[in-house]
Design a protein around this motif. Structure first.
Motif, PDB file in Angstrom:
ATOM      1  N   UNK A 183       0.886  -1.360   0.135  1.00 30.90           N
ATOM      2  CA  UNK A 183      -0.274  -0.151   0.263  1.00 30.90           C
ATOM      3  C   UNK A 183       0.822   0.969  -0.223  1.00 30.90           C
ATOM      4  N   UNK A 184       1.153   1.938  -0.959  1.00 29.86           N
ATOM      5  CA  UNK A 184       1.541   2.838  -0.874  1.00 29.86           C
ATOM      6  C   UNK A 184       0.999   4.902  -0.834  1.00 29.86           C
ATOM      7  N   UNK A 185       1.317   5.375  -0.089  1.00 24.32           N
ATOM      8  CA  UNK A 185       1.429   7.172  -0.600  1.00 24.32           C
ATOM      9  C   UNK A 185       0.239   7.483  -1.171  1.00 24.32           C
ATOM     10  N   UNK A 186      -0.506   7.989  -1.005  1.00 22.58           N
ATOM     11  CA  UNK A 186      -1.623   7.926  -2.311  1.00 22.58           C
ATOM     12  C   UNK A 186      -1.221   8.943  -3.665  1.00 22.58           C
ATOM     13  N   UNK A 187      -1.008   9.126  -4.438  1.00 23.00           N
ATOM     14  CA  UNK A 187      -0.713  10.426  -4.909  1.00 23.00           C
ATOM     15  C   UNK A 187      -0.667  11.439  -5.023  1.00 23.00           C
ATOM     16  N   UNK A 188      -1.664  11.985  -4.233  1.00 23.34           N
ATOM     17  CA  UNK A 188      -1.462  14.014  -3.360  1.00 23.34           C
ATOM     18  C   UNK A 188      -1.369  13.796  -1.867  1.00 23.34           C
ATOM     19  N   UNK A 189      -0.772  12.715  -1.867  1.00 21.19           N
ATOM     20  CA  UNK A 189      -0.329  12.749  -0.162  1.00 21.19           C
ATOM     21  C   UNK A 189       1.115  13.061   0.052  1.00 21.19           C
ATOM     22  N   UNK A 190       1.001  14.334   1.089  1.00 16.35           N
ATOM     23  CA  UNK A 190       2.740  14.274   1.718  1.00 16.35           C
ATOM     24  C   UNK A 190       3.160  14.197   2.894  1.00 16.35           C
ATOM     25  N   UNK A 191       3.965  13.363   2.900  1.00 14.55           N
ATOM     26  CA  UNK A 191       4.749  13.272   4.783  1.00 14.55           C
ATOM     27  C   UNK A 191       5.603  14.328   4.874  1.00 14.55           C
ATOM     28  N   UNK A 192       6.016  14.625   6.599  1.00 14.66           N
ATOM     29  CA  UNK A 192       6.702  15.725   6.906  1.00 14.66           C
ATOM     30  C   UNK A 192       8.094  15.522   7.255  1.00 14.66           C
ATOM     31  N   UNK A 233      -9.580   4.895  -4.692  1.00 18.59           N
ATOM     32  CA  UNK A 233     -10.268   3.897  -4.417  1.00 18.59           C
ATOM     33  C   UNK A 233     -11.376   4.613  -3.934  1.00 18.59           C
ATOM     34  N   UNK A 234     -11.195   5.686  -3.991  1.00 15.43           N
ATOM     35  CA  UNK A 234     -12.141   7.232  -3.851  1.00 15.43           C
ATOM     36  C   UNK A 234     -13.440   6.757  -5.102  1.00 15.43           C
ATOM     37  N   UNK A 235     -12.639   6.888  -6.901  1.00 19.19           N
ATOM     38  CA  UNK A 235     -13.343   6.429  -7.619  1.00 19.19           C
ATOM     39  C   UNK A 235     -14.089   4.982  -7.793  1.00 19.19           C
ATOM     40  N   UNK A 236     -13.576   4.929  -7.822  1.00 19.32           N
ATOM     41  CA  UNK A 236     -14.112   3.194  -7.745  1.00 19.32           C
ATOM     42  C   UNK A 236     -15.188   3.075  -6.981  1.00 19.32           C
ATOM     43  N   UNK A 237     -14.962   3.769  -5.438  1.00 20.51           N
ATOM     44  CA  UNK A 237     -16.540   3.246  -4.596  1.00 20.51           C
ATOM     45  C   UNK A 237     -17.629   4.511  -5.208  1.00 20.51           C
ATOM     46  N   UNK A 238     -17.194   5.326  -6.165  1.00 20.94           N
ATOM     47  CA  UNK A 238     -18.176   6.205  -6.791  1.00 20.94           C
ATOM     48  C   UNK A 238     -18.892   5.776  -8.180  1.00 20.94           C
ATOM     49  N   UNK A 242       7.109  11.527   9.728  1.00 20.29           N
ATOM     50  CA  UNK A 242       6.347  11.178  10.110  1.00 20.29           C
ATOM     51  C   UNK A 242       5.148  11.344   8.215  1.00 20.29           C
ATOM     52  N   UNK A 243       4.310  10.004   8.250  1.00 21.78           N
ATOM     53  CA  UNK A 243       3.248   9.921   7.721  1.00 21.78           C
ATOM     54  C   UNK A 243       1.782   9.429   8.236  1.00 21.78           C
ATOM     55  N   UNK A 244       0.827   9.836   7.421  1.00 19.25           N
ATOM     56  CA  UNK A 244       0.245   9.072   8.154  1.00 19.25           C
ATOM     57  C   UNK A 244      -0.277   7.726   6.707  1.00 19.25           C
ATOM     58  N   UNK A 245      -1.075   6.913   7.859  1.00 17.15           N
ATOM     59  CA  UNK A 245      -1.380   5.302   7.296  1.00 17.15           C
ATOM     60  C   UNK A 245      -1.921   5.502   6.189  1.00 17.15           C
ATOM     61  N   UNK A 246      -1.448   5.219   4.516  1.00 18.40           N
ATOM     62  CA  UNK A 246      -2.475   4.944   3.150  1.00 18.40           C
ATOM     63  C   UNK A 246      -4.020   5.067   3.505  1.00 18.40           C
ATOM     64  N   UNK A 247      -4.429   4.499   4.305  1.00 18.68           N
ATOM     65  CA  UNK A 247      -5.554   4.234   4.947  1.00 18.68           C
ATOM     66  C   UNK A 247      -6.330   5.005   4.946  1.00 18.68           C
ATOM     67  N   UNK A 248      -5.860   5.370   6.224  1.00 17.45           N
ATOM     68  CA  UNK A 248      -6.496   6.546   6.979  1.00 17.45           C
ATOM     69  C   UNK A 248      -6.226   8.147   6.350  1.00 17.45           C
ATOM     70  N   UNK A 249      -5.413   8.170   6.007  1.00 16.44           N
ATOM     71  CA  UNK A 249      -5.579   9.068   4.895  1.00 16.44           C
ATOM     72  C   UNK A 249      -6.357   8.994   3.232  1.00 16.44           C
ATOM     73  N   UNK A 250      -7.210   7.538   2.649  1.00 18.53           N
ATOM     74  CA  UNK A 250      -7.860   7.690   2.221  1.00 18.53           C
ATOM     75  C   UNK A 250      -8.952   8.644   3.395  1.00 18.53           C
ATOM     76  N   UNK A 251      -9.108   7.568   4.571  1.00 18.87           N
ATOM     77  CA  UNK A 251     -10.607   8.045   5.061  1.00 18.87           C
ATOM     78  C   UNK A 251     -10.324   9.626   5.317  1.00 18.87           C
ATOM     79  N   UNK A 252      -9.394  10.280   4.940  1.00 23.35           N
ATOM     80  CA  UNK A 252      -9.468  11.891   5.201  1.00 23.35           C
ATOM     81  C   UNK A 252      -8.506  12.453   6.493  1.00 23.35           C
ATOM     82  N   UNK A 253      -8.132  11.177   7.081  1.00 21.65           N
ATOM     83  CA  UNK A 253      -6.571  12.201   7.938  1.00 21.65           C
ATOM     84  C   UNK A 253      -5.662  12.402   7.028  1.00 21.65           C
ATOM     85  N   UNK A 254      -5.369  13.667   8.321  1.00 15.85           N
ATOM     86  CA  UNK A 254      -3.861  14.380   7.724  1.00 15.85           C
ATOM     87  C   UNK A 254      -2.631  14.980   8.438  1.00 15.85           C
TER      88      UNK A 254
END
Length: 260
Positions: free
Chosen positions: A91-100, A246-251, A193-205
């Motif tokens: 599971x890779x970071x999402x395309x627009x995701x940022x890490x610190x 994943x969001x696109x597929x869910x829609x 620091x990085x939000x796990x990709x699954x949590x990022x997809x759920x809206x965590x930042x």
């Protein structure tokens, strides 16, 4: 009484060796029959399809392509010969995701995608992908997952080892070990620091993260990502960005197919 010395005949020795060889050959032949039978039964339970074949029972087919022809959608999603699939076990970071890192933000999702693209673009061998282990994929949907290799190189293992993706729990002990090594060395996404990709997809930042959503609807039922060469020509409303495939597929959207 005369004294006699018996000397073994060379012919007798050759005959003895020949008899032994015949017995060994018969033993090997008899042993190979049940092994071949067992292998035939095993292969019936493990169908193998050549790249490009379409299985008659609807199973996912194997894929292959030259590296330059693999379209990278994000850090763990690709398109080969019109088939979109997730790379199994990671599971890779999402395309627009940022890490610190050291207080500064960096586009770790884009970095992962570009690293995956580099693997394929520089591939000295044909890229081959085959169906992954769906049971341990961590996914509940029917979306295709594949394990990909470039020669002897396992693409998913390389992504994990280079700190560009996290292993999916329970998929591969090897990936887990490689991730632990990368974490201990502070490589890639493990170096800050990085939000796990699954949590990022759920809206965590992360606090202060300016995460961007880099997928857009295209037409009635498709979507595109910013890494796609066709993105620059899209007429989609860019105010309706999607944050992940994943969001696109869910829609109910599917990735825009390539025109032949």
């Amino acid at each position: 009484m005369p004294f006699c010395i018996l000397i073994a005949s060379p012919v007798s020795n050759h005959q003895t060796i020949e008899v032994a060889l015949r017995r060994s050959f018969r033993f090997i032949l008899l042993l190979s029959i049940p092994v071949a039978f067992a292998l035939a039964i095993y292969m019936q339970d493990k169908p193998v399809h050549a790249a490009g074949d379409t299985p008659s029972n609807g199973e996912q087919k194997a894929l292959e392509a030259q590296g330059r022809d693999v379209l990278v959608i994000d850090g763990d999603t690709i398109m080969i010969d019109g088939v979109v699939a997730d790379i199994a076990g990671i599971d890779a970071p999402e395309l627009g995701q940022q890490c610190r890192h050291n207080g500064n933000f960096w586009d770790c999702g884009m970095s992962s995608a570009m690293q995956l693209r580099k693997y394929f673009a520089m591939a000295p061998f044909t890229v081959r992908c085959w169906p992954g282990d769906k049971e341990h994929s961590g996914k509940d949907d029917d979306f295709p997952i594949v394990e990909c290799g470039i020669g002897e190189r396992d693409v998913a293992a390389a992504m994990v080892s280079d700190g560009e993706a996290l292993p999916i729990e329970g998929y591969s002990h090897r990936y887990d070990g490689l991730s632990e090594e990368a974490d201990n060395a502070g490589i890639g996404i493990h170096g800050g620091d990085m939000i796990p990709p699954g949590e990022w997809r759920s809206g965590a930042r992360l606090d202060g993260e300016n995460g961007r959503c880099l997928f857009v609807p295209e037409g009635d039922s498709h979507y595109l990502g910013t890494l796609d060469p066709r993105y620059k020509d899209t007429t989609a409303d860019r105010r309706e960005f999607l944050c992940s495939d994943e969001q696109a597929r869910s829609e109910g959207l599917s990735y825009a197919p390539l025109k032949k």
